[in-house]
Enzyme design. Structure first.
Site, PDB file in Angstrom:
ATOM      1  N   ARG A 127       0.849  -1.189   0.000  1.00 21.70           N
ATOM      2  CA  ARG A 127       0.000   0.000   0.000  1.00 21.70           C
ATOM      3  C   ARG A 127       0.890   1.246   0.000  1.00 21.70           C
ATOM      4  O   ARG A 127       0.906   2.014   0.955  1.00 21.70           O
ATOM      5  CB  ARG A 127      -0.865  -0.038   1.228  1.00 21.70           C
ATOM      6  CG  ARG A 127      -2.283  -0.565   1.136  1.00 21.70           C
ATOM      7  CD  ARG A 127      -2.570  -1.783   0.404  1.00 21.70           C
ATOM      8  NE  ARG A 127      -3.883  -1.744  -0.220  1.00 21.70           N
ATOM      9  CZ  ARG A 127      -5.029  -1.897   0.421  1.00 21.70           C
ATOM     10  NH1 ARG A 127      -5.055  -2.091   1.712  1.00 21.70           N
ATOM     11  NH2 ARG A 127      -6.173  -1.848  -0.230  1.00 21.70           N
ATOM     12  N   GLN A 132       0.523   2.240  -6.118  1.00 23.33           N
ATOM     13  CA  GLN A 132      -0.919   2.544  -6.077  1.00 23.33           C
ATOM     14  C   GLN A 132      -1.675   2.078  -7.330  1.00 23.33           C
ATOM     15  O   GLN A 132      -2.765   1.532  -7.230  1.00 23.33           O
ATOM     16  CB  GLN A 132      -1.095   4.043  -5.915  1.00 23.33           C
ATOM     17  CG  GLN A 132      -2.302   4.402  -5.110  1.00 23.33           C
ATOM     18  CD  GLN A 132      -2.245   5.834  -4.615  1.00 23.33           C
ATOM     19  OE1 GLN A 132      -1.349   6.589  -4.965  1.00 23.33           O
ATOM     20  NE2 GLN A 132      -3.221   6.208  -3.818  1.00 23.33           N
ATOM     21  N   ASP A 135      -2.581  -1.576  -7.310  1.00 24.64           N
ATOM     22  CA  ASP A 135      -3.256  -2.042  -6.094  1.00 24.64           C
ATOM     23  C   ASP A 135      -4.656  -2.593  -6.413  1.00 24.64           C
ATOM     24  O   ASP A 135      -5.651  -1.874  -6.404  1.00 24.64           O
ATOM     25  CB  ASP A 135      -3.325  -0.861  -5.112  1.00 24.64           C
ATOM     26  CG  ASP A 135      -3.932  -1.245  -3.777  1.00 24.64           C
ATOM     27  OD1 ASP A 135      -4.411  -2.387  -3.653  1.00 24.64           O
ATOM     28  OD2 ASP A 135      -3.935  -0.403  -2.876  1.00 24.64           O
ATOM     29  N   SER A 138      -7.459  -2.453  -3.696  1.00 22.44           N
ATOM     30  CA  SER A 138      -8.174  -1.171  -3.642  1.00 22.44           C
ATOM     31  C   SER A 138      -9.141  -1.023  -4.808  1.00 22.44           C
ATOM     32  O   SER A 138     -10.293  -0.622  -4.615  1.00 22.44           O
ATOM     33  CB  SER A 138      -7.189   0.003  -3.669  1.00 22.44           C
ATOM     34  OG  SER A 138      -6.518   0.086  -2.455  1.00 22.44           O
ATOM     35  N   TYR A 233      -3.213  -0.514   7.973  1.00 23.29           N
ATOM     36  CA  TYR A 233      -4.338  -1.413   8.228  1.00 23.29           C
ATOM     37  C   TYR A 233      -4.760  -1.341   9.688  1.00 23.29           C
ATOM     38  O   TYR A 233      -4.025  -0.842  10.533  1.00 23.29           O
ATOM     39  CB  TYR A 233      -3.938  -2.855   7.924  1.00 23.29           C
ATOM     40  CG  TYR A 233      -3.822  -3.168   6.462  1.00 23.29           C
ATOM     41  CD1 TYR A 233      -4.953  -3.327   5.681  1.00 23.29           C
ATOM     42  CD2 TYR A 233      -2.585  -3.307   5.860  1.00 23.29           C
ATOM     43  CE1 TYR A 233      -4.858  -3.626   4.334  1.00 23.29           C
ATOM     44  CE2 TYR A 233      -2.474  -3.617   4.515  1.00 23.29           C
ATOM     45  CZ  TYR A 233      -3.613  -3.770   3.764  1.00 23.29           C
ATOM     46  OH  TYR A 233      -3.520  -4.064   2.436  1.00 23.29           O
TER      47      TYR A 233
HETATM   48  P1  NAD Z   1      -9.462  -3.363   4.991  1.00 24.12           P
HETATM   49  O1  NAD Z   1     -10.278  -3.901   3.871  1.00 24.12           O
HETATM   50  O2  NAD Z   1      -8.396  -4.211   5.597  1.00 24.12           O
HETATM   51  O3  NAD Z   1     -10.485  -2.943   6.172  1.00 24.12           O
HETATM   52  C1  NAD Z   1     -11.590  -2.097   5.934  1.00 24.12           C
HETATM   53  C2  NAD Z   1     -11.767  -1.129   7.073  1.00 24.12           C
HETATM   54  O4  NAD Z   1     -12.234  -1.824   8.234  1.00 24.12           O
HETATM   55  C3  NAD Z   1     -10.490  -0.393   7.498  1.00 24.12           C
HETATM   56  O5  NAD Z   1     -10.688   0.989   7.351  1.00 24.12           O
HETATM   57  C4  NAD Z   1     -10.314  -0.814   8.957  1.00 24.12           C
HETATM   58  O6  NAD Z   1      -9.765   0.220   9.760  1.00 24.12           O
HETATM   59  C5  NAD Z   1     -11.736  -1.128   9.354  1.00 24.12           C
HETATM   60  N1  NAD Z   1     -11.874  -1.952  10.571  1.00 24.12           N
HETATM   61  C6  NAD Z   1     -11.137  -3.019  10.974  1.00 24.12           C
HETATM   62  N2  NAD Z   1     -11.592  -3.498  12.152  1.00 24.12           N
HETATM   63  C7  NAD Z   1     -12.652  -2.726  12.508  1.00 24.12           C
HETATM   64  C8  NAD Z   1     -13.552  -2.720  13.616  1.00 24.12           C
HETATM   65  N3  NAD Z   1     -13.448  -3.598  14.615  1.00 24.12           N
HETATM   66  N4  NAD Z   1     -14.514  -1.776  13.638  1.00 24.12           N
HETATM   67  C9  NAD Z   1     -14.628  -0.859  12.635  1.00 24.12           C
HETATM   68  N5  NAD Z   1     -13.824  -0.811  11.555  1.00 24.12           N
HETATM   69  C10 NAD Z   1     -12.847  -1.731  11.497  1.00 24.12           C
HETATM   70  O7  NAD Z   1      -8.825  -1.968   4.641  1.00 24.12           O
HETATM   71  P2  NAD Z   1      -8.542  -1.307   3.233  1.00 24.12           P
HETATM   72  O8  NAD Z   1      -9.759  -0.630   2.780  1.00 24.12           O
HETATM   73  O9  NAD Z   1      -7.954  -2.303   2.316  1.00 24.12           O
HETATM   74  O10 NAD Z   1      -7.436  -0.223   3.572  1.00 24.12           O
HETATM   75  C11 NAD Z   1      -7.094   0.183   4.850  1.00 24.12           C
HETATM   76  C12 NAD Z   1      -6.165   1.363   4.753  1.00 24.12           C
HETATM   77  O11 NAD Z   1      -4.991   1.020   4.015  1.00 24.12           O
HETATM   78  C13 NAD Z   1      -6.671   2.578   3.985  1.00 24.12           C
HETATM   79  O12 NAD Z   1      -7.647   3.315   4.517  1.00 24.12           O
HETATM   80  C14 NAD Z   1      -5.357   3.318   3.804  1.00 24.12           C
HETATM   81  O13 NAD Z   1      -4.945   3.932   4.982  1.00 24.12           O
HETATM   82  C15 NAD Z   1      -4.451   2.192   3.471  1.00 24.12           C
HETATM   83  N6  NAD Z   1      -4.314   2.126   2.003  1.00 24.12           N
HETATM   84  C16 NAD Z   1      -3.238   2.736   1.449  1.00 24.12           C
HETATM   85  C17 NAD Z   1      -3.065   2.683   0.070  1.00 24.12           C
HETATM   86  C18 NAD Z   1      -1.867   3.330  -0.565  1.00 24.12           C
HETATM   87  O14 NAD Z   1      -1.162   4.034   0.128  1.00 24.12           O
HETATM   88  N7  NAD Z   1      -1.599   3.085  -1.817  1.00 24.12           N
HETATM   89  C19 NAD Z   1      -3.988   2.026  -0.726  1.00 24.12           C
HETATM   90  C20 NAD Z   1      -5.092   1.430  -0.129  1.00 24.12           C
HETATM   91  C21 NAD Z   1      -5.245   1.473   1.237  1.00 24.12           C
END
Ligand code: NAD
Length: 389
Positions: A127, A132, A135, A138, A233
């Protein structure tokens, strides 16, 4: 160098790993592209379009897999109708690029190592801003977030937007999104566009501003522990913190017309956010769309792969939501894959430089070895069930 695009045979999988537009780019770069006959059918790309883009259509799956230097797929390799394992068809030294579910299906990874295949898992793209555009988690999560709102809206016996009509005024529906990662943020944006009033909750405080900038209200739960792990995460919460957040979110669930849950913790079962008691507290006719259904579900009443009605609430546990928007999901996945290919295929040759953080992160097997420590641990855990407690 032969790049092969396999047909997806899982019954729920309608996406294709490479669309004709992207085939053009690869053939123009001097690569030979083979496409299994009907590979694009589920996403409405015909064999004729692939041929026009410069690909060769191959009818025999065995021949396609066996001649690939790089094989592209969406879902992990599986068993064909005749019982043969697709991964067994790959030649030694071939590169496989696909979602591989490496932690959920470590046996499949072991098989690829035994076949001396170099396997790149699209789930493991780092990530980082450099990666990006590769990804795929995403890109596909954002399709799922969009689909979740449409499914919820279609199942809801009410309007989503506010309507002022000669037949009276309709109040807007309330949508509560739990988990504001990529899928959750897309769900918030989509629900707002349709005109719903949206609230969202996440354990990572950093998402508050993103939620608010999309016009939704952020539900705050003060948690006195670190909730963010490496890579941005979420961390798994302590039992105490889970209970505390459940108490706060319960009233928001009770008031919502649609609840969309997207919470995931990498490598773990999805956290339970919505208890049966909370489901029972919702208005009859309300809807819960559980995007974590295939990871065990965020809601106690979800049945993965099925829609059910419990306590008068419709629970949508459909798995593989991106596949329900196959054209754009395939287009976005193709873009991710093509960017990755451009990253390591230079002058018609695969340059496997494992000093590179992207390649070292995604490579789960190479030259007969399993290169990912978490996959090795998952395999050991399978072999020693007693060690799991
Ligand atoms: P994910 O699919 O792993 O999880 C989805 C969401 O569930 C997350 O926001 C997490 O905080 C939330 N979650 C987990 N446990 C929880 C709980 N008990 N109660 C409520 N919410 C809960 O996450 P994702 O969407 O794949 O991505 C997470 C983060 O990764 C992004 O928001 C971002 O910060 C980062 N990200 C970075 C890049 C990049 O830099 N290129 C790209 C994608 C994501």
């Amino acid at each position: 160098m032969k790049i092969a695009v396999a047909r997806e045979v899982e019954f729920y999988e309608r996406r294709v790993a490479l669309i004709p537009d992207m085939v053009c780019r690869l053939t123009q770069a001097g690569l030979e592209v083979l496409v299994e006959s009907q590979a694009g059918a589920g996403s409405f790309f015909s064999d004729a379009e692939y041929e026009a883009a410069g690909a060769t259509i191959v009818a025999d799956a065995h021949e396609l897999w066996g001649s690939a230097d790089i094989l592209l797929k969406v879902s992990p390799p599986t068993e064909r109708e005749d019982g043969q394992l697709e991964s067994d068809w790959l030649k030694e030294g071939a590169i496989l690029i696909s979602f591989l579910n490496p932690l959920g299906m470590p046996i499949g990874i072991e098989r690829l190592a035994q076949r001396r295949v170099t396997a790149f898992s699209m789930e493991l793209i780092p990530r980082t801003s450099r990666a990006q555009s590769m990804d795929a988690l995403s890109s596909q999560a954002s399709v799922a977030g969009y689909q979740a709102v449409l499914l919820g809206a279609a199942a809801l016996p009410r309007f989503l937007p506010m309507l002022t009509t000669a037949a009276g005024t309709i109040r807007p529906a309330k949508v509560f999104v739990m988990g504001a990662g990529v899928a959750g943020l897309q769900a918030i944006a989509t629900a707002r566009r349709i005109g719903a009033v949206v609230e969202a909750f996440d354990i990572r405080p950093a998402v508050k501003e993103e939620v608010q900038s999309l016009g939704a209200k952020f539900v705050e739960v003060p948690l006195e522990e670190e909730t963010v792990a490496a890579g941005g995460y979420a961390r798994e919460l302590s039992e105490d913190a889970k209970e505390r957040s459940r108490q706060v979110v319960a009233e928001h669930v009770a008031q919502a017309d649609i609840v969309i849950t997207t919470a995931q913790v990498p490598g773990r079962k999805a956290p339970l956010l919505v208890t049966e008691e909370m489901v029972a507290s919702m208005k009859p006719g309300s809807v819960i769309v559980d995007l974590a259904a295939d990871q065990g579900g965020n809601c106690a009443c979800t049945e993965p792969g099925r829609d059910v009605v419990k306590h008068g609430v419709t629970l949508i546990g459909l798995i593989n939501l991106p596949s329900a928007t196959p054209v754009h999901a395939s287009q976005m996945y193709s873009k991710n894959i093509t960017t990755l290919l451009n990253h390591f295929v230079k002058e018609g040759q695969a340059q496997l430089n494992f000093e590179d953080d992207i390649l070292s992160s995604i490579c789960v097997t190479h030259q007969g070895e399993i290169r990912n420590a978490r996959v090795q641990l998952a395999l050991e855990a399978l072999r020693e069930p007693s060690a799991m407690g």
